[in-house]
Motif scaffolding. Structure first.
Motif, short mmCIF file in Angstrom:
data_model
loop_
_atom_site.label_atom_id
_atom_site.label_comp_id
_atom_site.label_asym_id
_atom_site.label_seq_id
_atom_site.Cartn_x
_atom_site.Cartn_y
_atom_site.Cartn_z
N ALA A 276 1.94 21.37 6.26
CA ALA A 276 0.80 20.44 5.54
C ALA A 276 0.28 19.94 6.32
CB ALA A 276 1.50 19.23 4.76
N GLU A 277 -1.14 20.05 6.60
CA GLU A 277 -2.26 19.52 7.98
C GLU A 277 -2.67 18.91 7.06
OE1 GLU A 277 -5.21 21.04 10.66
OE2 GLU A 277 -4.78 21.98 9.22
N ASN A 278 -2.58 17.54 6.90
CA ASN A 278 -3.22 16.17 6.28
C ASN A 278 -4.57 16.19 7.39
OD1 ASN A 278 -1.01 15.24 5.73
ND2 ASN A 278 -0.39 14.22 6.53
N LYS A 279 -5.39 16.03 6.18
CA LYS A 279 -7.12 15.53 6.35
C LYS A 279 -7.92 14.16 6.80
CE LYS A 279 -9.50 18.76 4.22
NZ LYS A 279 -10.47 19.70 2.56
N ASN A 280 -6.92 13.20 5.81
CA ASN A 280 -7.23 12.23 5.94
C ASN A 280 -6.59 11.99 4.98
OD1 ASN A 280 -8.98 13.95 3.53
ND2 ASN A 280 -8.60 11.20 2.52
N PHE A 281 -6.76 10.18 4.74
CA PHE A 281 -5.63 9.14 4.07
C PHE A 281 -6.36 8.05 2.87
CE2 PHE A 281 -3.09 9.78 8.02
CZ PHE A 281 -2.98 10.94 7.37
N LEU A 282 -5.01 7.91 2.08
CA LEU A 282 -6.08 7.37 1.14
C LEU A 282 -5.24 6.66 0.69
CD1 LEU A 282 -7.07 10.43 -1.31
CD2 LEU A 282 -8.41 9.08 -0.12
N ALA A 283 -5.46 5.12 -0.28
CA ALA A 283 -4.48 3.96 -1.02
C ALA A 283 -4.50 4.19 -2.49
CB ALA A 283 -5.59 3.24 -0.64
N THR B 82 1.01 -1.40 0.04
CA THR B 82 0.29 -0.04 0.22
C THR B 82 0.85 1.08 -0.22
OG1 THR B 82 -1.48 -1.24 1.40
CG2 THR B 82 -1.88 1.21 0.88
N ILE B 83 0.71 1.90 -0.77
CA ILE B 83 1.03 3.75 -0.80
C ILE B 83 0.32 4.40 -0.24
CG2 ILE B 83 2.58 5.49 -2.62
CD1 ILE B 83 3.37 2.82 -4.73
N VAL B 84 0.78 5.28 1.02
CA VAL B 84 0.00 6.22 1.46
C VAL B 84 0.16 7.61 0.99
CG1 VAL B 84 -0.81 6.93 3.61
CG2 VAL B 84 -0.21 4.11 3.14
N ILE B 85 -1.52 7.94 0.74
CA ILE B 85 -1.50 9.09 0.03
C ILE B 85 -1.92 10.35 0.88
CG2 ILE B 85 -2.26 10.28 -1.89
CD1 ILE B 85 0.58 8.96 -2.29
N ALA B 86 -1.69 11.50 1.16
CA ALA B 86 -2.20 12.03 2.16
C ALA B 86 -3.41 13.17 0.92
CB ALA B 86 -1.71 12.96 3.41
N ASN B 87 -4.42 13.53 1.59
CA ASN B 87 -5.32 14.51 1.27
C ASN B 87 -4.76 15.21 2.55
OD1 ASN B 87 -7.62 15.97 -0.27
ND2 ASN B 87 -8.50 15.26 1.79
N ARG B 88 -4.69 16.73 1.91
CA ARG B 88 -3.49 17.47 2.90
C ARG B 88 -4.16 19.45 2.01
NH1 ARG B 88 1.65 15.36 1.95
NH2 ARG B 88 2.50 16.78 -0.89
N ASN B 89 -3.66 19.89 3.24
CA ASN B 89 -3.43 21.51 2.82
C ASN B 89 -2.34 21.63 2.96
OD1 ASN B 89 -6.70 21.47 2.48
ND2 ASN B 89 -7.06 22.42 4.25
N VAL B 90 -1.81 22.94 2.64
CA VAL B 90 -0.36 22.79 2.92
C VAL B 90 -0.28 24.61 2.64
CG1 VAL B 90 1.99 23.01 1.44
CG2 VAL B 90 0.68 20.78 1.40
#
Length: 805
Positions: free
Chosen positions: A705-712, A667-675
């Motif tokens: 960078a503030e992560n809101k949720n994580f995605l695969a 699993t490659i974890v990608i963050a949905n974030r505000n930068v």
């Protein structure tokens, strides 16, 4: 005169050149005192260069009688001498801001352009401002003006009731020319009347042709000069005091020497022995969330001065020399790293460069760095061991550059890194060409590069590009293509981020060649670019943009543009895993800039931008704002504020291995974030005169960078929810830098510099959104590093010493 090329390279090539002007010089009978007073008998009998033409904004217009400009040249066996009388019917309006060397500021200036080989391809340029500041540079049509080059020469200016006067002495050691008994040089003279932003030149530089150096006049009359030995020694000594919260004040004394030796009138050897770069400008570090390293500017004088030839083919990133170690220490489960140097010490470096009578340029740059070790402690036994992270290493650049027809060149470049022992070695070779038609109407340029890396597994790769364009008139165009194989790697001595692609690009543009009732300059550019991943054919990058740039009659600058990425991109780099990609939605954005006339005491720069991606809530916006104020000719302050925000940005944060036997992460974890990023910078100067300057530079940078949720990341590049991942991968980086310096050029080439510096930086996973606290948390004794240094450099001319004895 840094804006001269900003104008001159807008206008590139077309018709044949007019009859060249000729100025004849004569030898000096007696001596010349450089005092800004042309009262010696030699000046009274010297031939005059006059009848100047406007280069910009009204190209080709004769200079008025009220601004008449007269120039004379004399010579002896040591140097050439330039005397210029620059009439001005309003001498009280001559702008004369005092600045440090190579900074024009808001001041009139006069320059002489010298091409000792008269080959139409490289100038040695020397300028004096009305306040007496010296500026010098190397200039080519391809790379523009390089003000990092500094020569040793003398000058004096004087303002009187009729205008102002310039007197220069330029030693032959500062020039390059053939060993012919009778010399014919290319020469031009330029005058910048700053209050009107009007630039004049001795020869009429036709902006439809644009190749400025080829349109120079001729200097004749230098005969049978017996140039002295070109040997210069520059010993230096520096004292440093360093302190921080974890270390008591520590003093260090350093010393070394630079050597410059003229092998002949065309070739020069430069060497540094025991180098000291302790007063080099700090790097503007940022929060780097991307897959590539941050690229920094080169601030070390040895690696910036006169390196035009070594930059052929873009194979040299000199920050590799003495940069970070190429290896990271290995540790066992019960070990920890207690000391891992961030840089490698440079032992010595030299460069040899010059050009033969036939136009063949030869350059050799070589540097050696020392063995560097990290210290690792065994937590069970407390035994400390050392591990080599960078062995003794040799860096080399070799260049052969053949110029011909006064407007074309073909070059061979080789870079090589050899590391002692079994460590990685690398070699890159390139063939580079820049060809122009006889009338300079069309250009064909390109390169072919081959890399070979000798490591655990050998790698061989190719990078090639080809570009063609029409380079004359109001309407112009260019097209080009690149191809890069997967294993191309020049990163041991160069820098390159992307491989395994091919790209196509083109440009169409229009510009006015003379000013109108509304504009001094106006141009429109339309650019198109598409990049494909070589193995899959997927679109890896695409951009279409149109931009307009304007300079109005009040000398304010405006620009605006629209950028579009109409196709979805496949980003093969963000996942940090081979053969995986992240889909990036199509995008459209716009920007605008305004820069008011810097001749006013108060000026202002403003640059907003916005972009919207084809995804709900995903966008970015920001702006930079920069007021500046010139209190008087000695004191000025510039402030700049930058803000940039990315909403719902997607980026790599982690990879998870569910299966211990898996070769690649499951699993490659990608963050949905505000930068969000902020930066504040303040620069200022107080100049006592043109040789004594106080400077201050302050920068505070904060980005999080503030992560809101994580995605695969799925195999098709799309993202799915990954709610089971909960590791804190937020990023909060803040830094602080202050440089306060004093510089005094107490003699030609000799300088005393005093620097106080403090800096601090902090990275953490917890985000504090209080801007004030992000600043004050760095301004403590525990966080700040303090450095105070004094450096003295003295220029010794072998010939002057010889005379004493």
């Amino acid at each position: 005169m840094k804006k001269f090329l900003a104008f001159s390279f807008l206008f590139v090539f077309t018709v044949t050149f007019a009859q060249k002007k000729i100025l004849k010089t004569c030898p000096i009978q007696g001596g010349i005192i450089i005092d800004g007073v042309l009262d010696e008998q030699n000046w009274k009998t010297a031939e005059i260069a006059n009848d100047f033409y406007m280069f910009a904004p009204d190209n080709g217009k004769h200079i008025g009688q009220d601004k008449e400009t007269l120039v004379k040249i004399l010579y002896d066996n040591e140097a050439i001498y330039i005397g210029a009388i620059l009439y001005d019917d309003e001498p009280n309006k001559i702008l004369r801001e005092i600045t440090q060397r190579d900074d024009q500021g808001t001041s009139d200036n006069f320059g002489v352009f010298i091409n000792g080989f008269n080959d139409g391809q490289q100038d040695f340029r020397f300028f004096c401002t009305a306040s007496g500041t010296q500026m010098d540079c190397l200039a080519t049509e391809v790379n523009g003006e390089d003000f990092s080059w500094d020569a040793i020469w003398s000058s004096k200016t004087r303002i009187d009731e009729c205008g102002w006067i310039v007197e220069m002495k330029i030693p032959y050691a500062a020039l390059r020319f053939s060993n012919n008994k009778t010399q014919t040089w290319g020469v031009n003279f330029v005058r910048d009347i700053k209050r009107n932003n009007a630039i004049y030149s001795w020869t009429n530089i036709d902006n439809k042709i644009g190749n400025v150096i080829q349109q120079a006049g001729l200097l004749e009359g230098i005969e049978n000069v017996k140039t002295p030995t070109r040997l210069f020694l520059m010993p230096y000594s520096s004292f440093y005091l360093n302190a921080n919260g974890a270390q008591k004040t520590l003093g260090t004394l350093k010393g070394g020497m630079d050597i410059k030796y003229g092998i002949n009138d065309a070739f020069t050897l430069d060497a540094i022995l025991i180098p000291d770069f302790g007063q080099t400008k700090y790097d503007d570090k940022i929060l780097n969330l991307g897959p590539f390293e941050q690229q920094f500017n080169e601030n070390r004088a040895f690696f910036t001065e006169g390196t035009d030839m070594f930059n052929k083919g873009s194979l040299l990133y000199s920050r590799r020399i003495g940069g970070s170690p190429s290896n990271y220490p290995s540790t066992a489960a019960n070990e920890e790293i207690i000391d891992n140097p961030s840089t490698v010490n440079l032992l010595n470096a030299l460069k040899v460069s010059g050009r033969t009578k036939g136009g063949l340029g030869i350059g050799v740059l070589n540097a050696v760095t020392e063995t560097t070790t990290a210290k690792i402690r065994n937590n069970d036994t407390q035994i400390v061991r050392s591990e080599i992270v960078e062995p003794l290493s040799n860096y080399n650049v070799l260049v052969f550059d053949q110029r011909f027809r006064k407007n074309s060149s073909v070059s061979f470049v080789n870079t090589n890194v050899t590391r002692n022992g079994t460590f990685r070695d690398a070699n890159v070779s390139a063939l580079v060409w820049d060809l122009n038609t006889k009338k300079n109407t069309y250009n064909l340029s390109g390169d072919f590069k081959y890399s070979f890396v000798n490591d655990v597994k050998d790698k061989k790769g190719i990078y090639s590009s080809l570009n063609f364009g029409e380079t004359s008139g109001k309407y112009r165009y260019s097209v080009g293509a690149d191809i890069v194989t997967k294993d191309y790697d020049n990163n041991d001595l160069g820098i390159n981020f992307e491989t395994n692609y091919y790209s196509l690009y083109g440009n169409v543009n229009y510009r006015i060649l003379n000013s109108t009732k509304l504009f001094n300059s106006f141009n429109v550019n339309l650019n198109a670019f598409t990049q494909f991943q070589k193995e899959t054919g997927f679109v890896q990058g695409n951009n279409f943009n149109i931009n307009v740039n304007i300079n109005n009659k009040k000398n304010h600058y405006f620009g605006l543009g629209i950028n579009a990425n109409p196709m979805q991109n496949h980003d093969f780099y963000e996942p940090r895993t081979e053969n995986r990609y992240l889909l990036i939605p199509s995008r459209i954005g716009a920007w605008f800039y305004f820069s008011s006339n810097y001749n006013y005491k108060f000026a202002f720069d403003f640059n907003p931008s916005f972009a919207k991606l084809d995804e709900v809530g995903r966008n970015s916006y920001g702006f930079s704002a920069g007021p500046r104020y010139r209190f008087n000719d000695k004191f000025a302050l510039n402030y700049n504020f930058n803000f940039f925000r990315q909403n719902n940005n997607k980026g790599f944060v982690d990879s998870v291995d569910d299966d211990a036997n898996s070769v690649t992460p499951n699993t490659i974890v990608i963050a949905n974030r505000n930068v969000i990023s902020y930066s504040n910078s303040l620069t200022g100067k107080y100049s006592l005169n043109s040789t004594m300057n106080f400077n201050i530079s302050v920068r505070h940078y904060w980005s999080y960078a503030e992560n809101k949720n994580f995605l695969a990341l799925a195999n098709n590049g799309k993202l799915t929810d990954f709610s089971t991942y909960s590791t804190n991968k937020n990023s909060n980086f803040t830094s602080w830098n202050v440089d306060l310096s004093y510089s005094w050029w107490f003699a030609p080439g000799s300088q005393i510099s005093v620097l106080y510096r403090n800096n601090a930086a902090n990275f953490e996973r917890n985000i504090n959104k209080d801007l004030g606290k992000n600043v004050t948390n760095l301004l403590t004794n525990e966080a700040l590093n303090h450095a105070f240094s004094i450096s003295v450099k003295y220029f010794i001319d072998y010939n002057q010493v010889k005379k004493l004895f």
